[in-house]
Design a protein around this motif. Structure first.
Motif, short mmCIF file in Angstrom:
data_model
loop_
_atom_site.label_atom_id
_atom_site.label_comp_id
_atom_site.label_asym_id
_atom_site.label_seq_id
_atom_site.Cartn_x
_atom_site.Cartn_y
_atom_site.Cartn_z
N LYS A 313 13.16 -3.27 -109.55
CA LYS A 313 14.18 -3.38 -108.83
C LYS A 313 15.26 -4.31 -109.50
O LYS A 313 15.01 -4.50 -110.59
N CYS A 314 16.11 -4.54 -108.70
CA CYS A 314 17.30 -5.39 -109.22
C CYS A 314 17.21 -6.94 -108.74
O CYS A 314 18.41 -7.54 -108.77
N LEU A 358 23.20 1.06 -114.16
CA LEU A 358 24.48 1.01 -113.20
C LEU A 358 24.33 0.66 -111.83
O LEU A 358 24.74 0.47 -110.93
N ARG A 359 22.94 1.00 -111.29
CA ARG A 359 22.57 0.98 -110.03
C ARG A 359 22.44 -0.64 -109.88
O ARG A 359 22.87 -1.12 -108.69
N TRP A 361 24.23 -2.82 -111.42
CA TRP A 361 25.53 -3.57 -111.53
C TRP A 361 26.12 -3.33 -110.08
O TRP A 361 26.72 -4.35 -109.70
N GLU A 362 25.84 -2.11 -109.68
CA GLU A 362 26.73 -1.91 -108.23
C GLU A 362 26.13 -2.76 -107.06
O GLU A 362 26.76 -3.55 -106.40
N GLU A 363 24.50 -2.89 -107.33
CA GLU A 363 23.92 -3.76 -106.09
C GLU A 363 24.08 -4.95 -106.43
O GLU A 363 24.49 -6.02 -105.36
N ILE A 364 24.26 -5.71 -107.62
CA ILE A 364 24.41 -7.00 -107.74
C ILE A 364 25.75 -7.65 -107.79
O ILE A 364 26.24 -8.55 -107.41
N GLY A 365 26.94 -6.63 -108.08
CA GLY A 365 28.33 -7.09 -108.41
C GLY A 365 28.82 -7.53 -109.60
O GLY A 365 29.92 -7.53 -109.90
N ASP A 366 27.80 -7.79 -110.55
CA ASP A 366 28.04 -8.03 -111.95
C ASP A 366 27.22 -7.33 -112.79
O ASP A 366 26.05 -6.98 -112.57
N ARG A 367 27.78 -6.86 -114.11
CA ARG A 367 27.17 -6.38 -115.02
C ARG A 367 26.17 -7.16 -115.46
O ARG A 367 25.80 -8.21 -115.49
N PRO A 368 25.02 -6.27 -115.93
CA PRO A 368 23.63 -7.03 -116.66
C PRO A 368 24.10 -7.65 -117.81
O PRO A 368 24.97 -7.10 -118.76
N THR A 369 24.11 -8.86 -118.07
CA THR A 369 24.34 -9.71 -119.23
C THR A 369 23.55 -9.04 -120.53
O THR A 369 23.94 -9.09 -121.65
N PHE A 370 22.22 -8.87 -119.98
CA PHE A 370 21.21 -8.69 -121.14
C PHE A 370 20.44 -7.67 -120.76
O PHE A 370 20.02 -7.59 -119.22
N ILE A 371 20.22 -6.65 -121.30
CA ILE A 371 19.18 -5.58 -120.94
C ILE A 371 17.78 -5.70 -122.07
O ILE A 371 18.10 -5.36 -123.15
N ALA A 372 16.73 -6.67 -121.49
CA ALA A 372 15.50 -6.71 -122.33
C ALA A 372 14.38 -5.76 -122.24
O ALA A 372 14.08 -5.07 -121.17
N VAL A 373 14.01 -5.28 -123.41
CA VAL A 373 12.78 -4.28 -123.29
C VAL A 373 11.94 -4.56 -124.39
O VAL A 373 12.08 -5.31 -125.40
N ASP A 374 10.72 -3.72 -124.18
CA ASP A 374 9.60 -3.66 -125.26
C ASP A 374 10.12 -2.34 -125.80
O ASP A 374 10.43 -1.53 -125.43
N TYR A 375 9.32 -2.49 -127.28
CA TYR A 375 9.46 -1.21 -128.10
C TYR A 375 10.75 -0.82 -127.96
O TYR A 375 11.21 0.36 -127.72
N SER A 395 32.03 1.71 -111.32
CA SER A 395 32.16 3.13 -110.71
C SER A 395 33.15 3.75 -111.65
O SER A 395 33.45 4.77 -111.28
N ASP A 396 33.42 3.28 -112.90
CA ASP A 396 34.28 3.89 -113.84
C ASP A 396 33.61 5.27 -114.30
O ASP A 396 32.52 5.27 -114.25
#
Length: 402
Positions: A313-314, A358-359, A361-375, A395-396
């Protein structure tokens, strides 16, 4: 009669001579001063009358543009300056040298707005230097030290270590700081280790020398201009040991100290001031060590290590959801409670991860500052952040795949 015929002949000759004289008089009048038709002004001789010519002096610049650029539209030698050859005169150009940085911004920071070589590039583009820290998306590795390459045996999060991560575009790292054993607990004993349960010391199945790892990071930062780096520590050692660690390897002076409630600085300013390392930890704020920011106060995070992709979820899971800096955690846990190397490719897939980012970003109103992943090697987290950073709003139009 003969007299009549003679008279008519004389008349005809007189008429012919009069016509000839009239013709000669007309021709003569054309060459007499003051009698010729006035010539139409055409300054540049291009065949277009000046009254209709938008470039009277023929210098390639529109007359009205020259007036705005403070040059003479009637003098072909008087032409506007155009340092970057973009067709916009320097007088009207907000970026005279065409380096992507506004003139005023450069002047305020001691850069020459007339010299494209005297510039700054941040994360690959000059324009990104103007972005505030919280208006940029960084690729982040969860437990970035816990790799096969680094010799970690259990709880591995990635295949490759710091050098490969850096070369791949990772600029944010989640790290776990411990002492190397229960007995060795001095400042020099700080290690990066991954806890696998309460029955074993976190470093039992592999450790990474924190001094060497961060020293390598510092070297990479020294050899790369315009990059801002972020560290989030899950910390189990005293703050003074962390300060000793960062000071010993020469990174302490590079740490940025943020004041809660103030706007985050631009990436360019962090670089130019030499404060291009931002450090957070998962502990309460300690005013004696203001450079270590409590990430639950200065930022927030989504949930993590879900069982299934549909569970991602966001929503705010931990931290202050009003803060613009936040982590979009994007990894799953296996049935054994460990990082899932099989499904990492699915959740790190370009289309899937971009859609989620993007989903949110739209829901929160701010872009994610970090996208954290494994592998991180499986999938395209860095390509996703490249795409996101080309966008100013969720929306761009989405740019083409990098």
């Amino acid at each position: 009669s003969m007299k009549s015929d003679c008279f008519m002949s004389v008349v005809r000759r007189f008429d012919a001579m009069r016509a000839l004289w009239m013709a000669l008089l007309l021709v003569s009048s054309l060459f007499t001063p003051g009698c010729a038709a006035p010539s139409i002004p055409d300054l540049d001789g291009d065949g277009i009358a000046d009254v209709d010519d938008t470039d009277d002096d023929g210098d390639g610049w529109n007359d009205s543009v020259e007036e705005e650029c403070l040059t003479d539209p009637l003098d072909e030698i008087s032409v506007p300056g155009d340092v970057d050859d973009d067709g916009e005169c320097d007088e009207m150009d907000d970026d005279v040298d065409g380096d992507g940085l506004p003139n005023e911004w450069e002047e305020e920071r001691g850069l020459d707005p007339m010299d494209a070589e005297d510039t700054l590039v941040c994360h690959g583009m000059s324009e990104y230097c103007l972005r505030s820290y919280d208006n940029f998306t960084f690729s982040e590795t969860h437990n970035g030290y816990s790799t096969v390459e680094d010799g970690i045996l259990i709880g591995v999060n990635h295949k490759t270590g710091l050098l490969a991560q850096w070369d791949g575009g990772i600029r944010a790292f989640m790290l776990d700081s411990h002492h190397r054993t229960y007995e060795n607990t001095t400042a020099v004993d700080v290690r990066f280790c991954h806890s696998t349960g309460q029955f074993f010391h976190p470093c039992q199945f592999g450790e990474v020398d924190a001094f060497e790892w961060l020293r390598t990071l510092g070297s990479l930062m020294n050899n790369s201009s315009g990059d801002v780096v972020t560290i989030l520590l899950e910390n189990y050692v005293p703050a003074e040991h962390l300060e000793y660690l960062f000071e010993t390897i020469g990174l302490l002076d590079r740490t940025y100290v943020h004041t809660l409630g103030e706007a985050w600085p631009s990436i360019g300013d962090l670089v130019l001031t030499g404060k291009n390392l931002v450090v957070f930890w998962e502990q309460s704020q300690n005013d004696e060590y203001p450079w270590i920011h409590d990430f639950l106060v200065f930022s927030w995070t989504t949930d993590y290590a879900e069982n299934n992709p549909e569970d991602m979820k966001c929503d705010v899971y931990r931290g202050d959801g009003t803060q613009p800096v936040w982590h979009l955690n994007n990894w799953l846990t296996s049935a054994f409670g460990l990082p899932d190397p099989v499904r990492a490719r699915d959740v790190n897939d370009y289309d899937a991860l971009l859609e989620r980012a993007l989903r949110c970003w739209e829901e929160i109103g701010d872009r994610p500052t970090f996208i954290a992943v494994d592998y991180w090697e499986d999938g395209e987290v860095t390509n996703v952040t490249i795409t996101l950073n080309k966008m100013l709003h969720w929306s761009d139009e989405v740019p083409a795949h990098p």
